[in-house]
Design an enzyme around this catalytic site. Structure first.
Site, PDB file in Angstrom:
ATOM      1  N   ASP A  38       1.132  11.012   2.178  1.00 12.25           N
ATOM      2  CA  ASP A  38      -0.285  10.230   1.814  1.00 12.25           C
ATOM      3  C   ASP A  38      -0.716  11.579   3.486  1.00 12.25           C
ATOM      4  O   ASP A  38      -0.558  10.928   4.044  1.00 12.25           O
ATOM      5  CB  ASP A  38      -0.301   9.138   2.005  1.00 12.25           C
TER       6      ASP A  38
ATOM      7  N   TYR B  60       5.730   7.363  -0.471  1.00  8.90           N
ATOM      8  CA  TYR B  60       5.601   8.850  -1.079  1.00  8.90           C
ATOM      9  C   TYR B  60       4.422   9.115   0.434  1.00  8.90           C
ATOM     10  O   TYR B  60       4.512   8.784   1.099  1.00  8.90           O
ATOM     11  CB  TYR B  60       4.184   8.756  -1.472  1.00  8.90           C
TER      12      TYR B  60
ATOM     13  N   HIS C 264     -10.209  -3.754   0.847  1.00  8.44           N
ATOM     14  CA  HIS C 264      -9.287  -2.397   1.760  1.00  8.44           C
ATOM     15  C   HIS C 264      -9.719  -2.852   3.399  1.00  8.44           C
ATOM     16  O   HIS C 264     -10.182  -1.934   3.380  1.00  8.44           O
ATOM     17  CB  HIS C 264      -9.825  -1.405   0.967  1.00  8.44           C
TER      18      HIS C 264
ATOM     19  N   HIS D 248      -3.215   0.028   6.239  1.00  6.95           N
ATOM     20  CA  HIS D 248      -4.471  -1.195   5.671  1.00  6.95           C
ATOM     21  C   HIS D 248      -3.808  -1.883   5.191  1.00  6.95           C
ATOM     22  O   HIS D 248      -2.976  -2.281   4.296  1.00  6.95           O
ATOM     23  CB  HIS D 248      -4.967   0.270   4.526  1.00  6.95           C
TER      24      HIS D 248
ATOM     25  N   GLU E 150      -0.588  -1.329   3.664  1.00  9.33           N
ATOM     26  CA  GLU E 150       0.116   0.156   2.844  1.00  9.33           C
ATOM     27  C   GLU E 150       0.424   1.031   4.752  1.00  9.33           C
ATOM     28  O   GLU E 150      -0.639   0.891   5.670  1.00  9.33           O
ATOM     29  CB  GLU E 150      -0.723   1.391   2.572  1.00  9.33           C
TER      30      GLU E 150
ATOM     31  N   ASN F 267      -4.782  -5.093   1.921  1.00 13.42           N
ATOM     32  CA  ASN F 267      -5.191  -5.408   0.901  1.00 13.42           C
ATOM     33  C   ASN F 267      -5.300  -6.511   0.531  1.00 13.42           C
ATOM     34  O   ASN F 267      -3.888  -7.203   0.213  1.00 13.42           O
ATOM     35  CB  ASN F 267      -4.793  -3.831  -0.196  1.00 13.42           C
TER      36      ASN F 267
ATOM     37  N   GLU G 111       4.502   7.008   3.328  1.00  9.57           N
ATOM     38  CA  GLU G 111       3.731   6.073   3.618  1.00  9.57           C
ATOM     39  C   GLU G 111       4.393   5.021   3.017  1.00  9.57           C
ATOM     40  O   GLU G 111       5.445   5.162   1.570  1.00  9.57           O
ATOM     41  CB  GLU G 111       2.434   5.691   2.942  1.00  9.57           C
TER      42      GLU G 111
ATOM     43  N   THR H  76       3.607  -1.614   0.436  1.00  9.22           N
ATOM     44  CA  THR H  76       4.432  -2.997  -0.213  1.00  9.22           C
ATOM     45  C   THR H  76       4.065  -3.464  -1.535  1.00  9.22           C
ATOM     46  O   THR H  76       2.659  -3.050  -1.649  1.00  9.22           O
ATOM     47  CB  THR H  76       4.058  -4.244   0.765  1.00  9.22           C
TER      48      THR H  76
END
Lengths: 63, 518
Positions: free
Chosen positions: B100, B98, B249, B161, B8, B163, B105, B108
């Site tokens: 954020d 979106y 995360h 970030h 992200e 994930n 942001e 993926t």
């Protein structure tokens, strides 16, 4: 898109590698030394950057 | 590499040529520039709970820093519904786009492999660049610029970030303890580089740091992401079966411009997690992980020495080499992508030990420093002089400008001076097509194929309108290759939503995994 393609065959190197006689060895792969890329054109672009651009750039905290 | 992962990235946004830009509205409107019709809110927030902590509790609220608390008080007076403010979009490649916290942001879609991940990360840049150009054209004045970086040099940071899905069988404290040395030291190749130091008056302002984000971390583990940021975020939102999986995360990383750095950052993390799950991750305990993070980032001697809890010293290079060698022993020959990570991880660590400048065009902090040094020399700038340093910070910022007509990294790329991991064709394809082998394909293709019937969706479910009611397809179990393949093939073959639901039901021998008619 999901098919893996060998990166080594596809990726252009920054500059032509100079063979330093390294290559594969028991100590693992050695990366060939590379020439530093040319900076002439990019220095011209950098000179056009407003010296105070970073000072004007204010953001709110994100995550 | 076969582990579900995603990235992200929150972008910085600036409108040059306009006084008093309203960043809340600007970020919202920029996202909507992706659309060719009016915005309709279909993101389903019902299953999200960012306050849930993996350590077994739930906090009352997430904390903000002082500045942001004041901003939010003003935001609440805007009378704009949260859904409109966020303007959540799911796009055809399975990604989430979106607003954020005032930052556009791009998240993926879920990827199994590095090639897909790097391609869609770059696709996110192109999608947002298109939005910025559209917003510039429609707003009438000013130029909208987007920066893929993590700081405004004045103490405000925003994230990139990562994930990773991992097994729930490993106790979370073991995850924290095991991965701390890795995440603290990874910046020696994953850092994006930064001029100056923020939030610490003791450090020299002239410092060139490895990482953009190192200044902003204060605790080892926490559920918060905007206040007292943690090295390991404890948010418990697996977006999968919570009895079987965790979502790690990682909020500590920098946004990378170099594809090579992105691939190595994520690839090495995936292998470290593989080692953790196998019980083979080399362990060491840092005496002060937060202090070590900052010291490594600011150490311009490039010795990157760290003190271990046992009292002896080690270095970031030694810690990374230990982990890399353990991965070599266990995973060499597993698959081509794993071998690529192992070879490049090893080669990068060796080059860092010899001469980091060998990594120009591959690592951001090295490439940026080389550019800044060349510029300082050509202009006779002094890193110690505040005015000169501000100009260098402006160059630092422009390195991350995603407009190829202006960005410094982009210019290097156009000149062929950086190493590419994917082709332009890969990036263009990833702007539209979801990864074929994860549930992202099911999400993105559902939108392409049955857009009129998609009533709401999020990472792990899709609600379809069916016969006057609705049916929810639960995708929590769709995180292994076999299940994803089955769902995706059923979707390919389906001629209607009813047909799709029937195919899923027949194969499972029971009604499809749904929330039932509503």
């Amino acid at each position: 898109m999901s098919d893996f393609i060998d990166y080594r065959d596809r990726a252009p190197r920054p500059t032509k590698p100079i063979d330093d006689g390294g290559g594969e060895s028991d100590e693992g792969p050695r990366r060939p030394k590379v020439e530093k890329p040319s900076t002439d054109d990019i220095l011209k672009r950098m000179k056009k950057v407003d010296p105070n651009q970073a000072r004007r750039y204010r953001q709110r905290t994100g995550q | 590499m076969r582990r579900i992962c995603g990235v992200e990235t929150e972008y910085g946004i600036q409108v040059d040529g306009v006084d008093n830009m309203d960043v809340v509205v600007e970020s919202m409107e920029l996202i909507r520039c992706y659309l060719h019709q009016d915005f309709v809110a279909i993101w389903n927030y019902a299953l999200e709970n960012p306050r849930l902590d993996m350590r077994g509790f739930e906090v009352d609220e997430l904390r903000d820093d002082v500045d942001e608390t004041l901003h939010l008080q003003k935001d609440r007076q805007r009378q704009i519904p949260l859904k409109d403010l966020k303007s959540d979009l799911i796009i055809h490649n399975g990604a989430r786009l979106y607003n954020d916290h005032t930052h556009p942001e791009f998240s993926t879609p879920e990827c199994y492999g590095l090639h897909d991940l790097v391609a869609v990360d770059r696709a996110g840049e192109q999608i947002l660049l298109q939005c910025a150009k559209e917003r510039t054209a429609t707003r009438g004045e000013g130029v909208v610029r987007l920066y893929k970086n993590n700081t405004d040099f004045e103490g405000h940071s925003y994230g990139c970030h990562e994930n990773f899905l991992l097994s729930r069988e490993i106790p979370f404290q073991q995850v924290i303890d095991g991965l701390l040395p890795f995440v603290v030291t990874r910046q020696i190749f994953a850092g994006a580089g930064k001029v100056g130091v923020e939030q610490d008056s003791r450090a020299s302002a002239a410092t060139y740091q490895l990482a953009q984000r190192a200044d902003f971390f204060e605790v080892i583990a926490s559920v918060d992401t905007m206040h007292r940021r943690p090295l390991v975020n404890t948010r418990d939102e697996p977006h999968a079966d919570a009895d079987r999986y965790r979502r790690l995360h990682l909020i500590i990383g920098d946004a990378n411009m170099c594809e090579y750095a992105t691939a190595l950052k994520v690839g090495s993390a995936a292998l470290a997690i593989d080692l953790l799950e196998a019980g083979e991750l080399p362990t060491c305990e840092l005496a002060d992980p937060i202090g070590a993070l900052k010291e490594i980032s600011r150490d311009e001697s490039r010795h990157w020495t760290v003190v271990l809890a046992a009292g002896r010293t080690s270095s970031a290079l030694e810690i990374q080499t230990d982990i890399m060698m353990a991965a070599q022993r266990l995973f060499k020959g597993r698959d081509k992508e794993t071998d690529w990570i192992l070879d490049e991880w090893r080669g990068t660590l060796e080059a860092l030990a010899r001469d980091p400048q060998e990594l120009i065009g591959r690592l951001d902090w090295v490439t940026k420093k080389w550019l800044l040094d060349a510029f300082a020399e050509s202009e006779g700038l002094d890193w110690e002089k505040p005015a000169d340093r501000t100009w260098l910070q402006s160059q630092d910022l422009e390195y991350h400008n995603i407009d190829p007509a202006e960005g410094l990294y982009s210019m290097l790329e156009q000149q062929g001076q950086v190493e590419r991991i994917v082709t332009e064709e890969d990036v263009l394809r990833a702007m539209v097509d979801p990864p074929r082998d994860t549930r992202a394909y099911f999400r993105g293709t559902s939108l392409q194929k049955f857009s009129n019937e998609v009533r709401s969706l999020n990472w792990d479910s899709i609600e379809f309108s069916v016969g006057g009611g609705s049916r929810v397809v639960d995708l929590k179990g769709c995180v292994d290759e076999q299940t994803a393949a089955y769902y995706n093939e059923a979707l390919d073959a389906a001629t209607s939503v009813e047909d799709l639901l029937q195919r899923l039901a027949v194969a499972s021998g029971q009604p499809p995994e749904t929330g039932g008619a509503q």
